[in-house]
Design an enzyme around this catalytic site. Structure first.
Site, PDB file in Angstrom:
ATOM      1  N   GLY A  89       1.919   2.080  10.969  1.00 17.58           N
ATOM      2  CA  GLY A  89       3.100   3.822  11.028  1.00 17.58           C
ATOM      3  C   GLY A  89       4.112   3.043  12.087  1.00 17.58           C
ATOM      4  O   GLY A  89       4.046   4.719  12.136  1.00 17.58           O
ATOM      5  N   SER A 118       3.216  -2.427   9.920  1.00 15.08           N
ATOM      6  CA  SER A 118       4.825  -2.396  10.638  1.00 15.08           C
ATOM      7  C   SER A 118       5.301  -3.999  10.379  1.00 15.08           C
ATOM      8  O   SER A 118       6.517  -4.101  10.917  1.00 15.08           O
ATOM      9  CB  SER A 118       5.184  -1.652  11.911  1.00 15.08           C
ATOM     10  N   GLU A 121      -6.553   3.990   7.831  1.00 15.12           N
ATOM     11  CA  GLU A 121      -6.804   5.963   7.338  1.00 15.12           C
ATOM     12  C   GLU A 121      -8.385   6.648   6.728  1.00 15.12           C
ATOM     13  O   GLU A 121      -8.016   7.237   7.218  1.00 15.12           O
ATOM     14  CB  GLU A 121      -5.587   6.070   6.912  1.00 15.12           C
ATOM     15  N   ASN A 126       0.668  -1.023  -0.029  1.00 13.41           N
ATOM     16  CA  ASN A 126       0.112  -0.192  -0.307  1.00 13.41           C
ATOM     17  C   ASN A 126       1.163   1.287   0.075  1.00 13.41           C
ATOM     18  O   ASN A 126       1.384   1.520   0.468  1.00 13.41           O
ATOM     19  CB  ASN A 126      -0.721  -0.201   1.459  1.00 13.41           C
ATOM     20  N   GLU A 147      -5.277  -5.048  10.194  1.00 12.34           N
ATOM     21  CA  GLU A 147      -4.229  -4.199  10.474  1.00 12.34           C
ATOM     22  C   GLU A 147      -4.783  -3.469  11.771  1.00 12.34           C
ATOM     23  O   GLU A 147      -6.024  -2.632  12.112  1.00 12.34           O
ATOM     24  CB  GLU A 147      -4.180  -3.604   9.292  1.00 12.34           C
ATOM     25  N   HIS A 202      -9.437   0.989   4.792  1.00 12.12           N
ATOM     26  CA  HIS A 202      -8.480   1.572   5.939  1.00 12.12           C
ATOM     27  C   HIS A 202      -8.562   2.113   6.640  1.00 12.12           C
ATOM     28  O   HIS A 202      -9.042   3.048   6.774  1.00 12.12           O
ATOM     29  CB  HIS A 202      -7.240   2.275   4.330  1.00 12.12           C
ATOM     30  N   LYS A 256       0.127   4.226  -0.267  1.00 19.29           N
ATOM     31  CA  LYS A 256      -0.068   5.054   0.784  1.00 19.29           C
ATOM     32  C   LYS A 256      -0.074   6.719  -0.166  1.00 19.29           C
ATOM     33  O   LYS A 256      -0.211   6.822  -1.568  1.00 19.29           O
ATOM     34  CB  LYS A 256       0.353   5.589   1.942  1.00 19.29           C
TER      35      LYS A 256
HETATM   36  C1  PEP Z   1      -1.062   0.471   5.781  1.00 18.65           C
HETATM   37  O1  PEP Z   1      -0.767   1.258   5.668  1.00 18.65           O
HETATM   38  O2  PEP Z   1      -2.149  -0.524   5.664  1.00 18.65           O
HETATM   39  C2  PEP Z   1       0.756  -0.213   6.434  1.00 18.65           C
HETATM   40  C3  PEP Z   1       0.353  -1.645   7.503  1.00 18.65           C
HETATM   41  O3  PEP Z   1       1.597   0.498   6.732  1.00 18.65           O
HETATM   42  P1  PEP Z   1       2.994   0.163   7.547  1.00 18.65           P
HETATM   43  O4  PEP Z   1       3.045  -0.966   7.041  1.00 18.65           O
HETATM   44  O5  PEP Z   1       3.256   2.007   7.056  1.00 18.65           O
HETATM   45  O6  PEP Z   1       2.568  -0.028   9.287  1.00 18.65           O
END
Ligand code: PEP
Length: 277
Positions: free
Chosen positions: A198, A238, A122, A33, A192, A120, A35
């Site tokens: 992040g 992460s 976000e 992803n 998630e 997501h 983003k």
């Molecule tokens: C994501 O954006 O779905 C995500 C898991 O980000 P990160 O791997 O940076 O935590």
């Protein structure tokens, strides 16, 4: 929606055999992803780097690139002749109309997408997306042949209150409302935990596995065990080269949704390699 509780009646050893046999049928799916990162030049650069570093067979594993909307067409051209697949990060549930700033499923298909990330955290937190809206989008995606990657997960506060399962359960029931078992089997669920996205702080393999197992059991209760065993459940939060191997070894973790670490070819490639082990 059929409600069967097959799993309930299986003995422990039968459950294990069943899980092992069906597990073999679930491919590992690694999705990047991007983003709101990478302009056109950077998109080309990252894909060219990935073409060099992913110089091995993927077997049954699937690797998806989910760049921003503006990069989709270019990415589609750049991945021609590679095993990479294309996904978007969001979509509207209507085909067309007066929805300034939105992108329709039809547009995603014409840009070459096969997948779309929905709900997501976000989008939920910054743009106010609800389970109801995500459900509408998921139904629309399925109806046009896009595979939705549906994100769910608890906040730190919810985990600390010990209500992770309740939260995830409400999210799953909401986002999958009135979706048939045939369609649910096509969906990818992405667990998630919001506190891990992040932040550099991933869920431990055991923490993630516990929730993945819960998700599969819940889907089994809402549909059937057979359906639950077919649903790919990714972990996201992460994921890095250092932790990907242990996470992806868990029996109910079928892949990863990767944010930060997908922006560099070396780290994304290392995560893909971990999935093949
Ligand atoms: C994501 O954006 O779905 C995500 C898991 O980000 P990160 O791997 O940076 O935590």
């Amino acid at each position: 929606m059929p409600r069967r509780r097959k799993f309930h009646y299986l003995t422990r050893s039968l459950k294990k055999q069943y899980t092992t046999r069906k597990n073999l049928m679930r491919p590992k799916v690694i999705a990047g992803n991007w983003k709101m990162n990478k302009d056109l030049l950077e998109t080309e650069g990252l894909i060219n780097d990935l073409k060099r570093t992913v110089n091995f067979e993927l077997g049954s594993a699937k690797v998806l690139l989910c760049p921003p909307f503006t990069s989709l067409s270019l990415a589609k051209k750049s991945i021609e002749g590679t095993p990479f697949l294309l996904g978007a990060q969001n979509m509207h549930y209507m085909d067309e109309g007066a929805y300034t700033g939105e992108i329709s499923p039809k547009m995603l298909l014409s840009a070459g997408c096969q997948y779309v990330i929905l709900g997501h955290s976000e989008r939920r937190q910054i743009f106010g997306e609800t389970n109801e809206l995500i459900n509408k989008k998921a139904k629309k995606a399925l109806s046009v042949g896009l595979i939705p990657i549906i994100c769910i997960g608890e906040t730190l506060e919810e985990r600390e209150k010990n209500i992770t399962e309740q939260i995830v359960s409400v999210q799953i029931k909401g986002v999958l409302k009135d979706i048939s078992s045939q369609d649910v089997e096509k969906c990818i669920m992405a667990y998630e935990p919001v506190w891990a996205i992040g932040t550099g702080k991933n869920a431990t393999p055991q923490q993630a596995e516990d929730v993945h197992k819960f998700i599969r059991k819940l889907i089994g209760q809402l549909y059937s065990w057979n359906t639950a065993e077919k649903v790919v459940i990714q972990y996201g939060g992460s994921v890095k080269p250092e932790n990907a191997g242990d996470l992806l070894l868990q029996p109910n973790i079928d892949g990863a949704l990767v944010g930060g670490a997908c922006l560099k070819a070396d780290s994304f490639t290392a995560i893909i390699k971990a999935a093949l082990r």
